[in-house]
Design an enzyme around this catalytic site. Structure first.
Site, PDB file in Angstrom:
ATOM      1  N   ASP A 153      30.127   8.476 103.022  1.00 53.15           N
ATOM      2  CA  ASP A 153      29.269   9.534 103.557  1.00 53.15           C
ATOM      3  C   ASP A 153      29.511   9.571 105.066  1.00 53.15           C
ATOM      4  O   ASP A 153      29.505   8.522 105.719  1.00 53.15           O
ATOM      5  CB  ASP A 153      27.795   9.216 103.328  1.00 53.15           C
ATOM      6  CG  ASP A 153      27.342   9.465 101.901  1.00 53.15           C
ATOM      7  OD1 ASP A 153      28.175   9.853 101.058  1.00 53.15           O
ATOM      8  OD2 ASP A 153      26.142   9.263 101.623  1.00 53.15           O
TER       9      ASP A 153
ATOM     10  N   SER B 180      30.150   3.457 112.302  1.00 53.58           N
ATOM     11  CA  SER B 180      31.504   3.292 112.797  1.00 53.58           C
ATOM     12  C   SER B 180      32.404   4.357 112.205  1.00 53.58           C
ATOM     13  O   SER B 180      31.944   5.419 111.792  1.00 53.58           O
ATOM     14  CB  SER B 180      32.030   1.896 112.496  1.00 53.58           C
ATOM     15  OG  SER B 180      33.172   1.647 113.297  1.00 53.58           O
TER      16      SER B 180
ATOM     17  N   HIS C 275      34.248   2.982  99.942  1.00 55.99           N
ATOM     18  CA  HIS C 275      34.775   2.989  98.585  1.00 55.99           C
ATOM     19  C   HIS C 275      36.245   3.422  98.580  1.00 55.99           C
ATOM     20  O   HIS C 275      36.779   3.869  99.598  1.00 55.99           O
ATOM     21  CB  HIS C 275      33.922   3.916  97.712  1.00 55.99           C
ATOM     22  CG  HIS C 275      32.507   3.440  97.547  1.00 55.99           C
ATOM     23  ND1 HIS C 275      32.020   2.952  96.360  1.00 55.99           N
ATOM     24  CD2 HIS C 275      31.483   3.357  98.440  1.00 55.99           C
ATOM     25  CE1 HIS C 275      30.746   2.597  96.523  1.00 55.99           C
ATOM     26  NE2 HIS C 275      30.395   2.838  97.780  1.00 55.99           N
TER      27      HIS C 275
END
Length: 251
Positions: A56, A217, A113
């Site tokens: 995200d 980050s 992921h």
């Protein structure tokens, strides 16, 4: 104190706790537990695509690698060799390839992921600065992503060849972790380190968790030439969600 801090953070950054596996703010034992919280199962379905978005966040920059240069922001570029810690042989595999820089803000889900299935080949820890990586800083600090602390994870895909996921540290990032190693940089000795996994049989499926940040980050991905055609909607400043279509192999 921990609960008060988490409540303040949720309110300040607009964190959507309804998406969390555990939405009860008062139940988190530490801020890091809250920050690296998992999402509810099934809330980020995977698109039917060769490559899916691994996080995200928002797109900082995306596109073609110009010979061996990556765009950081308007007027700023850095090389693939600088990004991955000076390994010219590995960097050469991505000459004229493709890249994507994805920024994770404080409000975002902070687990990372897999964009596609891959077998882990190696991991390199590169110590460095801890500049903020928000869009303003990216426009103002030359070579930002190649100067900050980072973790270079190299994978081999049976369909797409070698690809790299670079976890870039930033201001107040307590640590970075991977599912196969755990926390990598807890002591910050200032020394680089490298691990090799080609013979360990570590393979991760598309969409499977591979790591996490302990505060906001950026992740930078490198793909070989002719490997990926990015979705037409992927452009700088566009928000993205884990599991959405990132692109497909060119026809």
């Amino acid at each position: 104190m921990t609960t008060r801090l988490i409540r303040w953070f949720v309110a300040k950054y607009g964190v959507d706790m309804s998406e969390a596996e555990n939405p009860d703010i008062a139940s988190y034992a530490s801020f890091n537990d809250f920050f690296s919280r998992p999402l509810r199962k099934g809330i980020r379905p995977l698109a039917h695509a060769d490559f899916v978005c691994p996080v995200d966040g928002a797109i900082s920059q995306v596109g073609a690698i110009d010979d061996h240069h990556i765009v950081q922001a308007k007027g700023h570029r850095f090389t693939t060799t600088e990004l991955i810690g000076g390994d010219g042989t590995l960097a050469a595999e991505f000459r004229h390839g493709s890249f994507a820089n994805l920024y994770l803000s404080p409000r975002d889900y902070h687990r990372l992921h897999m964009p596609c299935t891959g077998r882990l080949i190696s991991m390199r820890y590169i110590p460095g600065s801890l500049f903020s990586v928000n869009p303003v800083t990216a426009r103002g600090v030359p070579n930002l992503f190649a100067r900050n602390e980072r973790l270079v994870c190299v994978f081999e895909s049976p369909e797409h060849g070698t690809f790299v996921m670079v976890l870039v540290g930033a201001t107040i990032v307590g640590s970075m972790a991977t599912v196969w190693h755990g926390v990598v940089n807890s002591t910050r000795t200032g020394m680089p380190a490298e691990w090799f996994y080609a013979d360990k049989g570590i393979a991760l499926e598309q969409g499977e968790e591979m790591g996490r940040f302990m505060l906001g980050s950026t992740i930078v991905m490198l793909f070989r030439q002719g490997t990926i055609a990015f979705d037409d909607r992927w452009m700088p400043a566009q928000p993205v969600r884990l599991g959405e279509r990132m692109g497909d192999r060119p026809v």
